[in-house]
Design a protein around this motif. Structure first.
Motif, short mmCIF file in Angstrom:
data_model
loop_
_atom_site.label_atom_id
_atom_site.label_comp_id
_atom_site.label_asym_id
_atom_site.label_seq_id
_atom_site.Cartn_x
_atom_site.Cartn_y
_atom_site.Cartn_z
N LYS A 26 0.84 -1.19 0.00
CA LYS A 26 0.00 0.00 0.00
C LYS A 26 0.89 1.26 0.00
CE LYS A 26 -4.13 1.48 2.42
NZ LYS A 26 -4.90 1.36 3.66
N GLY A 27 1.98 1.22 0.76
CA GLY A 27 2.91 2.34 0.79
C GLY A 27 3.53 2.61 -0.56
N ASP A 28 3.85 1.54 -1.31
CA ASP A 28 4.40 1.70 -2.66
C ASP A 28 3.40 2.38 -3.58
OD1 ASP A 28 6.72 0.36 -1.88
OD2 ASP A 28 6.04 -1.57 -2.68
N VAL A 29 2.15 1.96 -3.49
CA VAL A 29 1.10 2.53 -4.34
C VAL A 29 0.90 4.01 -4.01
CG1 VAL A 29 -1.36 2.42 -4.92
CG2 VAL A 29 -0.03 0.30 -4.67
N VAL A 30 0.79 4.31 -2.74
CA VAL A 30 0.60 5.71 -2.32
C VAL A 30 1.80 6.55 -2.73
CG1 VAL A 30 0.38 7.24 -0.31
CG2 VAL A 30 -1.00 5.16 -0.45
N ALA A 31 3.01 6.04 -2.54
CA ALA A 31 4.22 6.77 -2.92
C ALA A 31 4.25 7.02 -4.43
CB ALA A 31 5.47 6.02 -2.49
N GLY A 32 3.84 6.04 -5.21
CA GLY A 32 3.80 6.21 -6.66
C GLY A 32 2.79 7.26 -7.09
N LYS A 33 1.63 7.23 -6.46
CA LYS A 33 0.61 8.23 -6.78
C LYS A 33 1.08 9.63 -6.40
CE LYS A 33 -3.34 5.28 -7.06
NZ LYS A 33 -3.38 5.47 -8.50
N LEU A 34 1.72 9.75 -5.25
CA LEU A 34 2.23 11.05 -4.81
C LEU A 34 3.35 11.53 -5.73
CD1 LEU A 34 2.21 13.37 -2.79
CD2 LEU A 34 3.80 12.04 -1.39
N PRO A 154 12.01 27.72 7.02
CA PRO A 154 10.89 27.39 7.93
C PRO A 154 9.58 27.18 7.17
CG PRO A 154 12.15 29.24 8.79
CD PRO A 154 12.67 28.98 7.41
N ASN A 155 9.32 27.98 6.14
CA ASN A 155 8.11 27.82 5.33
C ASN A 155 8.11 26.45 4.65
OD1 ASN A 155 8.95 30.73 5.49
ND2 ASN A 155 6.89 31.02 4.68
N ILE A 156 9.26 26.09 4.08
CA ILE A 156 9.38 24.80 3.39
C ILE A 156 9.17 23.66 4.39
CG2 ILE A 156 11.07 23.28 2.25
CD1 ILE A 156 12.17 25.87 0.88
N ALA A 157 9.76 23.77 5.57
CA ALA A 157 9.61 22.72 6.59
C ALA A 157 8.16 22.57 7.02
CB ALA A 157 10.50 23.03 7.80
N ILE A 158 7.47 23.69 7.21
CA ILE A 158 6.07 23.62 7.64
C ILE A 158 5.19 23.05 6.53
CG2 ILE A 158 4.07 25.04 8.27
CD1 ILE A 158 6.12 26.69 9.98
N LEU A 159 5.46 23.42 5.28
CA LEU A 159 4.71 22.83 4.17
C LEU A 159 4.95 21.33 4.09
CD1 LEU A 159 5.22 25.62 1.51
CD2 LEU A 159 3.04 24.90 2.50
N PHE A 160 6.20 20.92 4.34
CA PHE A 160 6.52 19.50 4.36
C PHE A 160 5.75 18.79 5.47
CE2 PHE A 160 9.27 15.84 5.38
CZ PHE A 160 9.29 15.23 4.13
N LEU A 161 5.63 19.43 6.63
CA LEU A 161 4.86 18.83 7.74
C LEU A 161 3.39 18.72 7.40
CD1 LEU A 161 6.53 20.44 10.90
CD2 LEU A 161 6.62 18.04 10.15
N PHE A 162 2.82 19.77 6.78
CA PHE A 162 1.43 19.67 6.31
C PHE A 162 1.29 18.45 5.40
CE2 PHE A 162 0.60 24.30 7.14
CZ PHE A 162 -0.65 24.17 7.73
N GLY A 163 2.20 18.32 4.45
CA GLY A 163 2.15 17.21 3.51
C GLY A 163 2.25 15.86 4.20
N LEU A 164 3.15 15.75 5.17
CA LEU A 164 3.30 14.48 5.90
C LEU A 164 2.03 14.12 6.65
CD1 LEU A 164 6.92 14.45 7.39
CD2 LEU A 164 5.95 12.97 5.63
N VAL A 165 1.42 15.10 7.31
CA VAL A 165 0.18 14.83 8.05
C VAL A 165 -0.92 14.38 7.09
CG1 VAL A 165 -1.67 15.91 9.39
CG2 VAL A 165 0.72 16.37 9.97
N PHE A 166 -1.11 15.11 5.98
CA PHE A 166 -2.13 14.72 5.00
C PHE A 166 -1.84 13.33 4.44
CE2 PHE A 166 -2.47 19.50 3.83
CZ PHE A 166 -3.34 19.73 4.88
N LEU A 167 -0.56 13.05 4.16
CA LEU A 167 -0.18 11.78 3.56
C LEU A 167 -0.40 10.61 4.51
CD1 LEU A 167 1.04 10.46 1.05
CD2 LEU A 167 3.30 10.84 2.05
N VAL A 168 -0.01 10.76 5.74
CA VAL A 168 -0.18 9.67 6.72
C VAL A 168 -1.66 9.36 6.92
CG1 VAL A 168 0.11 9.06 9.16
CG2 VAL A 168 2.04 9.99 7.87
N ILE A 169 -2.45 10.41 7.10
CA ILE A 169 -3.90 10.18 7.30
C ILE A 169 -4.51 9.56 6.04
CG2 ILE A 169 -6.13 11.27 7.72
CD1 ILE A 169 -4.57 13.43 9.35
N GLY A 170 -4.15 10.09 4.88
CA GLY A 170 -4.69 9.57 3.63
C GLY A 170 -4.29 8.13 3.39
N ALA A 171 -3.03 7.80 3.64
CA ALA A 171 -2.55 6.43 3.43
C ALA A 171 -3.26 5.46 4.37
CB ALA A 171 -1.04 6.36 3.60
#
Length: 178
Positions: A26-34, A154-171
């Motif tokens: 499932k992680g491979d599929v999600v990573a490919g889609k992302l 800091p902006n890039i890091a926070i955007l990355f954190l937003f992405g990680l949160v969305f990705l973990v919940i979505g996956a």
């Protein structure tokens, strides 16, 4: 945001179920889609920055590389949010509708429609609760104030954190079937 509708369409048609039977996790599929979403976004970002710079003579600030990295981190956050939307909703039209509403609301509240300097302090707080607020702030720093890439880390890091949160919940919420 709208590409999440592809996930719902794949789930509805049974494509995700067939992919789930493959040796890919499932992680491979999600990573490919992302990754697909980020590569498309990267091409769009490069094209739009080039058109802005060479056709319209728009300044990209002192750090075009920093601007590209900032925009790429925004693409990561939005690509992850599209996967979350694809996991949460069951109909492609739902994702498209929610995507339009979300994009408009995030644009307005994040300061993309008007400068945050003209809104109240509570509205500025709301802006920084959204990826658009952090992206707009970084663009402003790079282009308007001529700051460098290190100033938007800091902006890039926070955007990355937003992405990680969305990705973990979505996956975690992604199911192979309807």
């Amino acid at each position: 945001l709208f590409s999440g509708s592809v996930i719902t369409a794949e789930r509805k048609s049974g494509v995700l179920r067939r992919i789930g039977m493959s040796p890919a996790s499932k992680g491979d599929v999600v990573a490919g889609k992302l990754l697909g979403r980020i590569l498309i976004a990267a091409a769009q970002i490069m094209f739009l920055l080039a058109v802005g710079k060479f056709l319209f003579r728009i300044s990209l600030g002192a750090s075009p590389g920093g601007l590209f990295l900032l925009m790429l981190s925004f693409a990561f956050a939005m690509g992850s949010l599209s996967i979350l939307f694809g996991a949460l909703f069951t109909d492609p039209d739902q994702v498209t509708t929610i995507g339009i509403i979300t994009a408009m609301a995030m644009g307005a509240l994040g300061g993309c429609w008007w400068p945050l300097e003209v809104v109240s302090a509570p509205m500025r707080v709301v802006a920084y609760c959204l990826p658009t607020g952090w992206t707009r702030s970084g663009i402003h720093r790079l282009i308007s104030f001529g700051m460098g890439a290190s100033d938007v880390l800091p902006n890039i890091a926070i955007l990355f954190l937003f992405g990680l949160v969305f990705l973990v919940i979505g996956a975690r919420r992604l199911k192979w079937d309807v």
